[in-house]
Scaffold this motif. Structure first.
Motif, short mmCIF file in Angstrom:
data_model
loop_
_atom_site.label_atom_id
_atom_site.label_comp_id
_atom_site.label_asym_id
_atom_site.label_seq_id
_atom_site.Cartn_x
_atom_site.Cartn_y
_atom_site.Cartn_z
N THR A 51 0.81 -1.22 0.00
CA THR A 51 0.00 0.00 0.00
C THR A 51 0.84 1.27 0.00
O THR A 51 0.41 2.30 -0.51
CB THR A 51 -0.94 0.03 1.22
N PHE A 52 2.05 1.21 0.57
CA PHE A 52 2.87 2.43 0.69
C PHE A 52 3.73 2.69 -0.54
O PHE A 52 4.30 3.77 -0.67
CB PHE A 52 3.79 2.31 1.92
N CYS A 53 3.84 1.72 -1.44
CA CYS A 53 4.77 1.82 -2.56
C CYS A 53 4.19 2.68 -3.69
O CYS A 53 3.11 2.39 -4.20
CB CYS A 53 5.09 0.43 -3.09
N PRO A 54 4.91 3.74 -4.12
CA PRO A 54 4.39 4.62 -5.16
C PRO A 54 4.79 4.23 -6.58
O PRO A 54 4.34 4.85 -7.54
CB PRO A 54 5.02 5.96 -4.79
N GLY A 96 11.83 -2.12 -9.70
CA GLY A 96 10.47 -2.59 -9.88
C GLY A 96 9.51 -1.95 -8.92
O GLY A 96 9.79 -0.89 -8.36
N GLY A 97 8.39 -2.67 -8.72
CA GLY A 97 8.19 -4.07 -9.03
C GLY A 97 9.15 -4.99 -8.30
O GLY A 97 9.86 -4.64 -7.38
N ILE A 162 2.49 -2.11 10.24
CA ILE A 162 2.08 -0.80 9.74
C ILE A 162 2.17 -0.74 8.23
O ILE A 162 1.30 -0.20 7.54
CB ILE A 162 2.95 0.31 10.37
N LEU A 163 3.24 -1.35 7.68
CA LEU A 163 3.49 -1.30 6.24
C LEU A 163 2.82 -2.43 5.47
O LEU A 163 2.89 -2.47 4.24
CB LEU A 163 5.01 -1.34 5.98
N GLY A 164 2.19 -3.35 6.19
CA GLY A 164 1.53 -4.46 5.52
C GLY A 164 2.50 -5.49 4.96
O GLY A 164 2.20 -6.16 3.96
N ASP A 223 4.39 10.38 2.05
CA ASP A 223 2.97 10.04 1.94
C ASP A 223 2.42 10.49 0.58
O ASP A 223 1.90 11.59 0.44
CB ASP A 223 2.20 10.72 3.08
N PHE A 224 2.55 9.63 -0.42
CA PHE A 224 2.04 9.94 -1.75
C PHE A 224 0.51 9.96 -1.74
O PHE A 224 -0.13 9.12 -1.09
CB PHE A 224 2.53 8.92 -2.77
#
Length: 417
Positions: A51-54, A96-97, A162-164, A223-224
């Motif tokens: 979820t946090f990866c842009p 990546g990815g 927190i980061l899943g 926080d994108f």
């Protein structure tokens, strides 16, 4: 865009002319005379989406992935084949990815690169911790990979939750990395998570070096707007205290700082795909930086493949730099490495740094951001923090907007900053 970034851009470019990216591409890329040229390859597939990866990514599908790799190899040949002789390049990085998902085919991509380019400083690949096993590592090494970057983010369960992310077994990492050795093993960590303390970061760093890393990267959490992350950003004062503490710890241990975010226990251990004067990017969302222009490929895997199938480059947006705009880009990413040689600036642009930015660098020294010795500017701890600080404004003002649009539109008409 914030007023702060607008005024900063206007001051550094000495103009209110915006950065304008247009929906246009070139069949020919003038990289022959580029020195210190890097290469980047993007693999957008992941087993699951954090979820946090842009970054540009999509859920792995073998058929689509194979189609993408076929198109990627054709893009490499189309660009690399523009010149008869091989071009010397500093490095090749796969991001990546999850590039390890194509471990069985990464050798094909490297072979295609090597038909057109000499890579002098090694080949790096980003890895998810789940991919750090002897079988995968051996495939990568056999293909010619010499550097790894493992996206740990945190070894601690509270931050993994927190980061899943799933729990990372440090002992398994150590066993695999001991069995298959690489010249650089970097581990990435996210810095400035909620309630994160110096002891938390120190524990992660110590575990990394004990598990086989010789290099670590501590990236600030950003926080994108288009991600689904609910993680809150840390206040500026608390963030500065943390950064100062961990930097002091690295200095105490005698570790080498190779950039704003990276440290190593061996000076020769390096991993950075950013500090390049120029670079060519291949694959979805990959960027290309040349002397007078910057390009970004479409984020759509499907449209990327269609564009290659029609024998066209997959460029989505291009900016034609003014001289000052190109200088700002050069200065920003060169200072990421903590140093700037004014002679190299003059060699690149044909004009002295003092003529273009003499007052700015004098002011930076007076403010305690930089020191200067024998024509080389070095960033102080204070300067490094404010680089962190402005980098986040830059990211949220420019990259967040651009990536947010390009995730929805394969070929937007234009983006203006």
């Amino acid at each position: 865009m914030s007023l702060r970034t607008t005024l900063t851009r206007a001051w550094l470019t000495r103009s209110f002319k915006p950065f304008l990216f247009k929906n246009e591409y070139d069949d020919f890329l003038p990289f022959k005379e580029c020195e210190n040229l890097g290469l980047y390859v993007h693999i957008p597939f992941c087993k699951s989406i954090c979820t946090f990866c842009p970054y540009c990514k999509t859920v792995y599908n073998k058929a689509l992935c194979d189609r993408y790799i076929d198109a990627l190899i054709r893009e490499i040949h189309k660009v690399g084949g523009q010149y008869k002789n091989k071009k010397e390049t500093t490095s090749l990085y796969f991001g990546g990815g999850t590039p390890a998902l194509i471990a069985d085919r990464i050798g094909e991509i490297i072979e295609a690169i090597q038909e057109h380019f000499f890579v002098t400083e090694g080949i790096g690949v980003e890895l998810h911790p789940d991919n750090v096993n002897i079988k995968t590592l051996q495939k990568l090494k056999d293909a010619g990979v010499t550097k790894l970057s493992i996206g740990i983010q945190s070894f601690q369960e509270k931050y993994q939750n927190i980061l899943g992310r799933k729990k990372v077994d440090a002992n398994k990492l150590k066993d695999a990395l001991s069995a298959v050795e690489f010249e650089t093993v970097s581990m990435d960590f996210i810095f400035a998570l909620p309630d994160q303390t110096y002891e938390d970061i120190k524990a992660d760093v110590d575990t990394a070096f004990e598990s086989g890393a010789n290099h670590v990267a501590i990236y600030p959490f950003i926080d994108f707007s288009f991600t689904k992350s609910k993680v809150k950003t840390m206040p500026k004062k608390q963030k500065k205290e943390l950064l100062d503490q961990i930097t002091a710890y690295f200095n105490e241990k005698g570790y080498h700082r190779s950039s704003i975010w990276t440290f190593s226990n061996k000076k020769e251990a390096k991993y950075s795909s950013m500090t390049r004067d120029s670079f060519l990017g291949f694959g979805c969302s990959a960027t290309t930086l040349l002397q007078k222009q910057f390009k970004i490929n479409t984020f759509s895997v499907e449209e990327y493949c269609k564009r290659i199938d029609s024998d066209k480059l997959p460029t989505s947006l291009t900016i034609r730099f003014t001289p000052r705009q190109r200088m700002v880009y050069y200065l920003f990413w060169t200072l990421y490495s903590m140093q700037l040689d004014e002679k190299k600036f003059e060699q690149f642009f044909g004009v002295p740094l003092q003529k273009m930015y003499g007052f700015d660098f004098w002011l930076a020294q007076k403010l305690g951001f930089l020191t200067k010795e024998n024509g080389i500017y070095s960033m102080t701890m204070k300067g490094a923090f404010y680089y962190h600080y402005y980098e986040q404004f830059y990211t949220l003002s420019y990259i967040d907007k651009m990536w947010g649009i390009m995730r929805k539109e394969a070929f937007p008409e234009k983006i203006e900053f």
